[in-house]
Design an enzyme around this catalytic site. Structure first.
Site, PDB file in Angstrom:
ATOM      1  CB  CYS A  50      32.278  47.571  41.091  1.00 42.00           C
ATOM      2  SG  CYS A  50      33.073  48.640  39.898  1.00 42.00           S
ATOM      3  CB  CYS A  53      31.592  45.392  37.710  1.00 43.38           C
ATOM      4  SG  CYS A  53      33.211  45.110  38.464  1.00 43.38           S
ATOM      5  CG  HIS A 113      36.571  45.437  40.426  1.00 47.90           C
ATOM      6  ND1 HIS A 113      35.732  46.527  40.372  1.00 47.90           N
ATOM      7  CD2 HIS A 113      37.152  45.467  41.656  1.00 47.90           C
ATOM      8  CE1 HIS A 113      35.788  47.175  41.537  1.00 47.90           C
ATOM      9  NE2 HIS A 113      36.641  46.559  42.325  1.00 47.90           N
ATOM     10  CG  ASN A 153      41.732  61.667  38.936  1.00 48.63           C
ATOM     11  OD1 ASN A 153      42.714  62.348  38.665  1.00 48.63           O
ATOM     12  ND2 ASN A 153      40.499  62.136  38.910  1.00 48.63           N
ATOM     13  CG  HIS A 166      37.427  54.659  36.330  1.00 48.45           C
ATOM     14  ND1 HIS A 166      37.832  54.090  37.511  1.00 48.45           N
ATOM     15  CD2 HIS A 166      37.146  55.960  36.630  1.00 48.45           C
ATOM     16  CE1 HIS A 166      37.785  54.978  38.486  1.00 48.45           C
ATOM     17  NE2 HIS A 166      37.381  56.137  37.985  1.00 48.45           N
ATOM     18  CD  GLN A 168      36.260  61.735  35.883  1.00 44.18           C
ATOM     19  OE1 GLN A 168      35.449  62.586  35.510  1.00 44.18           O
ATOM     20  NE2 GLN A 168      36.755  61.700  37.096  1.00 44.18           N
TER      21      GLN A 168
HETATM   22  P1  H2U Z   1      37.015  59.272  39.308  1.00 45.27           P
HETATM   23  O1  H2U Z   1      37.304  57.946  39.928  1.00 45.27           O
HETATM   24  O2  H2U Z   1      38.221  59.870  38.601  1.00 45.27           O
HETATM   25  O3  H2U Z   1      36.334  60.198  40.254  1.00 45.27           O
HETATM   26  O4  H2U Z   1      35.971  59.017  38.118  1.00 45.27           O
HETATM   27  C1  H2U Z   1      34.744  58.443  38.328  1.00 45.27           C
HETATM   28  C2  H2U Z   1      33.680  59.248  37.643  1.00 45.27           C
HETATM   29  O5  H2U Z   1      32.578  58.397  37.448  1.00 45.27           O
HETATM   30  C3  H2U Z   1      33.197  60.435  38.452  1.00 45.27           C
HETATM   31  O6  H2U Z   1      33.354  61.604  37.687  1.00 45.27           O
HETATM   32  C4  H2U Z   1      31.393  59.099  37.666  1.00 45.27           C
HETATM   33  C5  H2U Z   1      31.716  60.134  38.706  1.00 45.27           C
HETATM   34  O7  H2U Z   1      30.918  61.269  38.518  1.00 45.27           O
HETATM   35  N1  H2U Z   1      30.390  58.136  38.081  1.00 45.27           N
HETATM   36  C6  H2U Z   1      29.253  57.996  37.321  1.00 45.27           C
HETATM   37  O8  H2U Z   1      29.073  58.698  36.328  1.00 45.27           O
HETATM   38  N2  H2U Z   1      28.314  57.064  37.680  1.00 45.27           N
HETATM   39  C7  H2U Z   1      28.440  56.269  38.769  1.00 45.27           C
HETATM   40  O9  H2U Z   1      27.604  55.460  39.031  1.00 45.27           O
HETATM   41  C8  H2U Z   1      29.622  56.372  39.655  1.00 45.27           C
HETATM   42  C9  H2U Z   1      30.653  57.351  39.267  1.00 45.27           C
HETATM   43 ZN    ZN Z   2      34.350  46.923  38.930  1.00 38.93          ZN
END
Ligand code: H2U
Ligand code: ZN
Length: 334
Positions: A50, A53, A113, A153, A166, A168
């Site tokens: 993940c 995590c 997680h 989301n 999580h 945003q």
């Molecule tokens: P969503 O699950 O709502 O897409 O949000 C996850 C966000 O996390 C997404 O905008 C960011 C993605 O760009 N992300 C990171 O910044 N780093 C990562 O390693 C994975 C995802």
């Molecule tokens: Zn995780």
């Protein structure tokens, strides 16, 4: 005589100032939505693959700290960039463009997680609320940032990229459409009536209440578009979350816990949704008419596997719903 439980009708959304079409006769059959329990594999407490995590490497190579409560980082793939020129490039009124500087962050709710809001204790949710407040205040203090949009989301159906709980934050220079339109509605109502639009609405609500405590009302709004759409509204007028006192803070955490638990119980599935908060713009003005609140927009219609699509008439005409907000609220109350 028009009967809102029988006849097709439209309802006014005073926040967005548009209409939704309601077709209750189409859902008159008693509730018999097959509750298909989709095969659920419980996520592990820790997933070595993940991106979110603790201690793991993210997609772009950075390493997460071994965080023990909540965790915030700058989005590695941000939709907005802080050093974007704040300039207009338009050729006449028909083709307008404006540079949009901003900041995008990701917030993990817990090192676990598998620990969704619905499974958290009120004090664990409270820590997430604290972080939302900190972020709103910190980002809002940046002169570049006039709107702080916090949103989650949840679930693949809503496009969440990862099951680790999580959300945003997208913080913009200009107000996004939804916030801009709500701001106008709040201001207009305040000027005409002299009170908060949502304080008045919450005080009038009864039939569509899903859960309430002393400080918050959770309702399927009278004008809801999505079948199980809800709002959490502070009963007392506040323009943003950071104005909550400790008691209100706990009451809000309880409202979040109650709502997310009811959602998961409804179809016996981790309920997908997009949720987020509308708070006062952070442009330094008081915006005294603004009344902060949460929106939850879940896509599910009749069961864990049947979703509502906003297509056809809804794209070309206006949004439409079958089950009434009153029926949806009754189901969520039970
Ligand atoms: P969503 O699950 O709502 O897409 O949000 C996850 C966000 O996390 C997404 O905008 C960011 C993605 O760009 N992300 C990171 O910044 N780093 C990562 O390693 C994975 C995802
Ligand atoms: Zn995780």
């Amino acid at each position: 005589m028009l009967d809102l439980t029988q006849h097709p009708h439209r309802r006014w959304n005073p926040l967005r100032r548009d209409w939704v079409l309601v077709s209750p006769h189409r859902a008159k059959r008693p509730w018999q939505g097959q509750t298909e329990s989709p095969t659920q594999t419980e996520p592990p407490r820790y997933d070595p693959h993940c991106y979110l995590c603790p201690g793991n490497e993210r997609a772009a190579g950075q390493q997460n700290s071994r965080y023990e409560t909540t965790f915030v980082f700058e989005n590695d793939f941000p939709a907005l960039l802080p050093n974007t020129p704040d300039e207009e490039v338009s050729s006449g009124e028909l083709m307008r463009a404006e540079g949009e500087p901003g900041i995008c962050r990701v917030v993990c709710f817990s090192p676990r997680h598998d620990l969704t809001l619905a499974k958290m204790s009120i004090s664990e949710i409270g820590r997430v609320v604290d972080l939302w407040i900190e972020q709103y205040v910190e980002l809002g203090a940046n002169p570049l940032i006039n709107s702080v949009q916090i949103f989650e989301n949840r679930g693949e159906m809503m496009g969440a990229s990862n099951p680790h709980p999580h959300c945003q934050i997208w913080a913009n220079h200009r107000l996004p459409n939804e916030l801009a339109i709500e701001l106008e509605s709040f201001n207009d109502y305040w000027r005409r009536v002299g009170r908060s639009l949502l304080a008045d609405y919450a005080a009038k609500e009864d039939e569509r209440i899903v859960f309430e405590n002393e400080h918050f009302t959770t309702v399927v709004p009278f004008w809801a578009v999505w079948p199980y759409e809800t709002m959490i509204i502070p009963k007392v007028h506040m323009t943003s979350m950071e104005q909550m006192n400790n008691i209100e803070h706990d009451a809000f955490s309880e409202a979040l816990q109650q709502l997310t638990r009811r959602y998961d119980a409804l179809f016996n599935t981790p309920f997908p949704y997009s949720m987020g908060f509308h708070q006062r713009p952070t442009d330094g003005e008081a915006h005294e008419a603004f009344h902060w609140h949460a929106h939850f927009y879940p896509p599910l219609l009749r069961s864990a596997s049947v979703r509502k699509f906003l297509v056809g008439y809804e794209m070309l005409g206006m949004p439409q719903r079958d089950i009434t907000p009153e029926m949806a609220a009754a189901q969520l109350r039970e």
